[in-house]
Scaffold this motif. Structure first.
Motif, PDB file in Angstrom:
ATOM      1  N   ASP A   1     -18.777  13.858  62.455  1.00 45.14           N
ATOM      2  CA  ASP A   1     -19.590  13.632  63.640  1.00 45.14           C
ATOM      3  C   ASP A   1     -20.484  14.822  63.965  1.00 45.14           C
ATOM      4  OD1 ASP A   1     -17.359  15.187  64.254  1.00 45.14           O
ATOM      5  OD2 ASP A   1     -17.333  14.543  66.347  1.00 45.14           O
ATOM      6  N   ARG A   2     -20.070  16.021  63.575  1.00 41.87           N
ATOM      7  CA  ARG A   2     -20.839  17.226  63.874  1.00 41.87           C
ATOM      8  C   ARG A   2     -21.603  17.771  62.664  1.00 41.87           C
ATOM      9  NH1 ARG A   2     -16.762  20.960  67.614  1.00 41.87           N
ATOM     10  NH2 ARG A   2     -16.589  19.508  69.378  1.00 41.87           N
ATOM     11  N   HIS A   3     -21.044  17.603  61.482  1.00 42.98           N
ATOM     12  CA  HIS A   3     -21.650  18.154  60.275  1.00 42.98           C
ATOM     13  C   HIS A   3     -21.719  17.094  59.171  1.00 42.98           C
ATOM     14  CE1 HIS A   3     -20.977  21.970  62.315  1.00 42.98           C
ATOM     15  NE2 HIS A   3     -19.681  21.695  62.380  1.00 42.98           N
ATOM     16  N   PRO A   4     -22.520  16.067  59.359  1.00 42.78           N
ATOM     17  CA  PRO A   4     -22.596  14.989  58.359  1.00 42.78           C
ATOM     18  C   PRO A   4     -23.069  15.466  56.996  1.00 42.78           C
ATOM     19  CG  PRO A   4     -24.369  14.794  59.975  1.00 42.78           C
ATOM     20  CD  PRO A   4     -23.427  15.824  60.498  1.00 42.78           C
ATOM     21  N   GLY A   5     -23.948  16.487  56.970  1.00 42.39           N
ATOM     22  CA  GLY A   5     -24.427  17.006  55.696  1.00 42.39           C
ATOM     23  C   GLY A   5     -23.306  17.648  54.893  1.00 42.39           C
ATOM     24  N   ARG A   6     -22.484  18.448  55.550  1.00 42.81           N
ATOM     25  CA  ARG A   6     -21.353  19.078  54.885  1.00 42.81           C
ATOM     26  C   ARG A   6     -20.336  18.024  54.442  1.00 42.81           C
ATOM     27  NH1 ARG A   6     -20.072  23.761  59.399  1.00 42.81           N
ATOM     28  NH2 ARG A   6     -22.061  24.925  59.233  1.00 42.81           N
ATOM     29  N   ALA A   7     -20.123  17.042  55.317  1.00 47.34           N
ATOM     30  CA  ALA A   7     -19.167  15.983  54.988  1.00 47.34           C
ATOM     31  C   ALA A   7     -19.621  15.206  53.751  1.00 47.34           C
ATOM     32  CB  ALA A   7     -18.991  15.045  56.179  1.00 47.34           C
ATOM     33  N   GLN A   8     -20.927  14.923  53.676  1.00 44.31           N
ATOM     34  CA  GLN A   8     -21.449  14.184  52.525  1.00 44.31           C
ATOM     35  C   GLN A   8     -21.327  14.998  51.247  1.00 44.31           C
ATOM     36  OE1 GLN A   8     -25.299  12.454  53.119  1.00 44.31           O
ATOM     37  NE2 GLN A   8     -25.608  11.996  50.955  1.00 44.31           N
ATOM     38  N   LYS A   9     -21.599  16.287  51.323  1.00 38.98           N
ATOM     39  CA  LYS A   9     -21.478  17.148  50.139  1.00 38.98           C
ATOM     40  C   LYS A   9     -20.040  17.189  49.639  1.00 38.98           C
ATOM     41  CE  LYS A   9     -22.609  21.794  48.502  1.00 38.98           C
ATOM     42  NZ  LYS A   9     -23.174  23.132  48.886  1.00 38.98           N
ATOM     43  N   ALA A  10     -19.093  17.295  50.563  1.00 39.21           N
ATOM     44  CA  ALA A  10     -17.676  17.317  50.182  1.00 39.21           C
ATOM     45  C   ALA A  10     -17.255  15.967  49.611  1.00 39.21           C
ATOM     46  CB  ALA A  10     -16.822  17.679  51.396  1.00 39.21           C
ATOM     47  N   ARG A  11     -17.724  14.889  50.226  1.00 34.80           N
ATOM     48  CA  ARG A  11     -17.396  13.539  49.740  1.00 34.80           C
ATOM     49  C   ARG A  11     -17.916  13.324  48.329  1.00 34.80           C
ATOM     50  NH1 ARG A  11     -21.120   8.806  51.694  1.00 34.80           N
ATOM     51  NH2 ARG A  11     -22.383   9.944  50.164  1.00 34.80           N
ATOM     52  N   ASP A  12     -19.154  13.739  48.084  1.00 34.14           N
ATOM     53  CA  ASP A  12     -19.754  13.553  46.756  1.00 34.14           C
ATOM     54  C   ASP A  12     -19.011  14.358  45.685  1.00 34.14           C
ATOM     55  OD1 ASP A  12     -21.522  11.892  47.972  1.00 34.14           O
ATOM     56  OD2 ASP A  12     -23.245  13.263  47.864  1.00 34.14           O
ATOM     57  N   LYS A  13     -18.443  15.480  46.085  1.00 31.13           N
ATOM     58  CA  LYS A  13     -17.644  16.279  45.150  1.00 31.13           C
ATOM     59  C   LYS A  13     -16.433  15.482  44.676  1.00 31.13           C
ATOM     60  CE  LYS A  13     -15.410  20.810  44.755  1.00 31.13           C
ATOM     61  NZ  LYS A  13     -15.057  22.074  45.484  1.00 31.13           N
ATOM     62  N   VAL A  14     -15.806  14.766  45.601  1.00 29.63           N
ATOM     63  CA  VAL A  14     -14.664  13.903  45.245  1.00 29.63           C
ATOM     64  C   VAL A  14     -15.134  12.769  44.345  1.00 29.63           C
ATOM     65  CG1 VAL A  14     -12.837  12.411  46.129  1.00 29.63           C
ATOM     66  CG2 VAL A  14     -13.481  14.458  47.392  1.00 29.63           C
ATOM     67  N   LEU A  15     -16.255  12.159  44.679  1.00 28.70           N
ATOM     68  CA  LEU A  15     -16.782  11.050  43.888  1.00 28.70           C
ATOM     69  C   LEU A  15     -17.087  11.487  42.458  1.00 28.70           C
ATOM     70  CD1 LEU A  15     -19.129   9.375  46.543  1.00 28.70           C
ATOM     71  CD2 LEU A  15     -16.964   8.480  45.665  1.00 28.70           C
ATOM     72  N   ASP A  16     -17.640  12.691  42.308  1.00 31.40           N
ATOM     73  CA  ASP A  16     -17.919  13.209  40.963  1.00 31.40           C
ATOM     74  C   ASP A  16     -16.635  13.355  40.154  1.00 31.40           C
ATOM     75  OD1 ASP A  16     -20.650  13.352  41.378  1.00 31.40           O
ATOM     76  OD2 ASP A  16     -20.598  15.429  42.087  1.00 31.40           O
ATOM     77  N   ARG A  17     -15.577  13.777  40.826  1.00 29.72           N
ATOM     78  CA  ARG A  17     -14.307  13.936  40.115  1.00 29.72           C
ATOM     79  C   ARG A  17     -13.717  12.589  39.704  1.00 29.72           C
ATOM     80  NH1 ARG A  17     -10.079  18.513  41.795  1.00 29.72           N
ATOM     81  NH2 ARG A  17     -12.051  19.607  41.491  1.00 29.72           N
TER      82      ARG A  17
END
Length: 265
Positions: free
Chosen positions: A226-242
């Motif tokens: 809710d506060r840092h959607p950009g950081r959340a998306q970057k972290a999420r994409d890291k999981v998706l890559d794995r």
């Protein structure tokens, strides 16, 4: 003369050939004694410092027939923690969690020596702590009994993890994780996070949402959606890559998931 020859040849054989029942036997017996001593120490520590898997209370939740919360009450410390049954949580979330956090969860005894050694080399190379090598069991141990992030604290955490594995099944430990993991603010547990950040039950998670919830406990405040959607998306994409790297999810599914925006309630 025959006896002297026999004694001479026997002495030569002992000198030139290792005694299979000598040094090897002594080494084996020594290792066995050390192992028994370690087990005895662990047994005594286990009896002196017992551990309980569930030591935190859940919030009182009033739900509709479909399980949607209508009203909830935080616990005495103001923490929102809705109970979640392991069988009711999305399989996508479990896949993302185990693949990203602890791929060998169902095989190690609470501590993964390979992860610990790899974390040590990574930290020495970086000159600072960038990885703790913690298994999910070790994380649960820290959630139940908060421990300082020091070398001594890490040792206690590992002992507690082994202790948990002695007394509880893997599914019980995994269930404790999904109910106690921090997700930012005063939110704990994946069920609470799903309702709070995504407005849905954990059984309804998409691939992108499952990946997001799998990574949030690593940095719950830093990656608050809710506060840092950009950081959340970057972290999420890291999981998706794995997930693609280890062939858990197909590449086209992950590509579609990466296009899904971070929309927190």
């Amino acid at each position: 003369a025959c006896r002297r020859r026999a004694s001479f040849w026997l002495l030569c054989c002992r000198w030139s050939c290792p005694d299979p029942m000598g040094k090897r036997y002594i080494k084996t017996r020594g290792l066995l004694c050390i192992a028994l001593l370690v087990l005895l120490i662990l047994f005594v520590l286990d009896r002196q410092f017992p551990i309980q898997l569930q030591q935190k209370d859940f919030s009182t939740v009033v739900t509709a027939r479909d399980g949607t919360p209508l009203r909830a009450f935080a616990d005495e410390k103001g923490v929102w923690r809705y109970p979640a049954n392991l069988n009711d949580v999305s399989g996508l979330y479990i896949q993302a969690l185990l693949t990203y956090e602890d791929r060998w969860f169902y095989f190690h005894p609470g501590v993964n020596p390979v992860s610990i050694v790899r974390a040590c080399f990574q930290n020495m190379a970086a000159g600072k702590i960038i990885s703790g090598g913690s298994t999910l069991t070790m994380q649960v141990a820290r959630m139940i009994n908060p421990i300082d992030r020091t070398i001594w604290g890490k040792c206690i955490q590992m002992l507690r993890a082994v202790q948990l594995e002695w007394h509880y099944s893997k599914d019980e430990i995994l269930s404790a994780y999904i109910n106690l993991a921090p997700f930012g603010a005063n939110i704990e547990g994946v069920q609470t996070a799903a309702f709070s950040w995504l407005g849905k039950h954990t059984a309804e998670l998409s691939h992108a949402e499952a990946a997001l919830l799998a990574v949030l406990p690593q940095a719950p405040s830093f990656c608050r959606p809710d506060r840092h959607p950009g950081r959340a998306q970057k972290a999420r994409d890291k999981v998706l890559d794995r997930m693609v790297k280890f062939s858990v999810w197909p590449e086209h599914t992950v590509s579609a998931a990466k296009k899904e925006p971070i929309l927190a309630n």
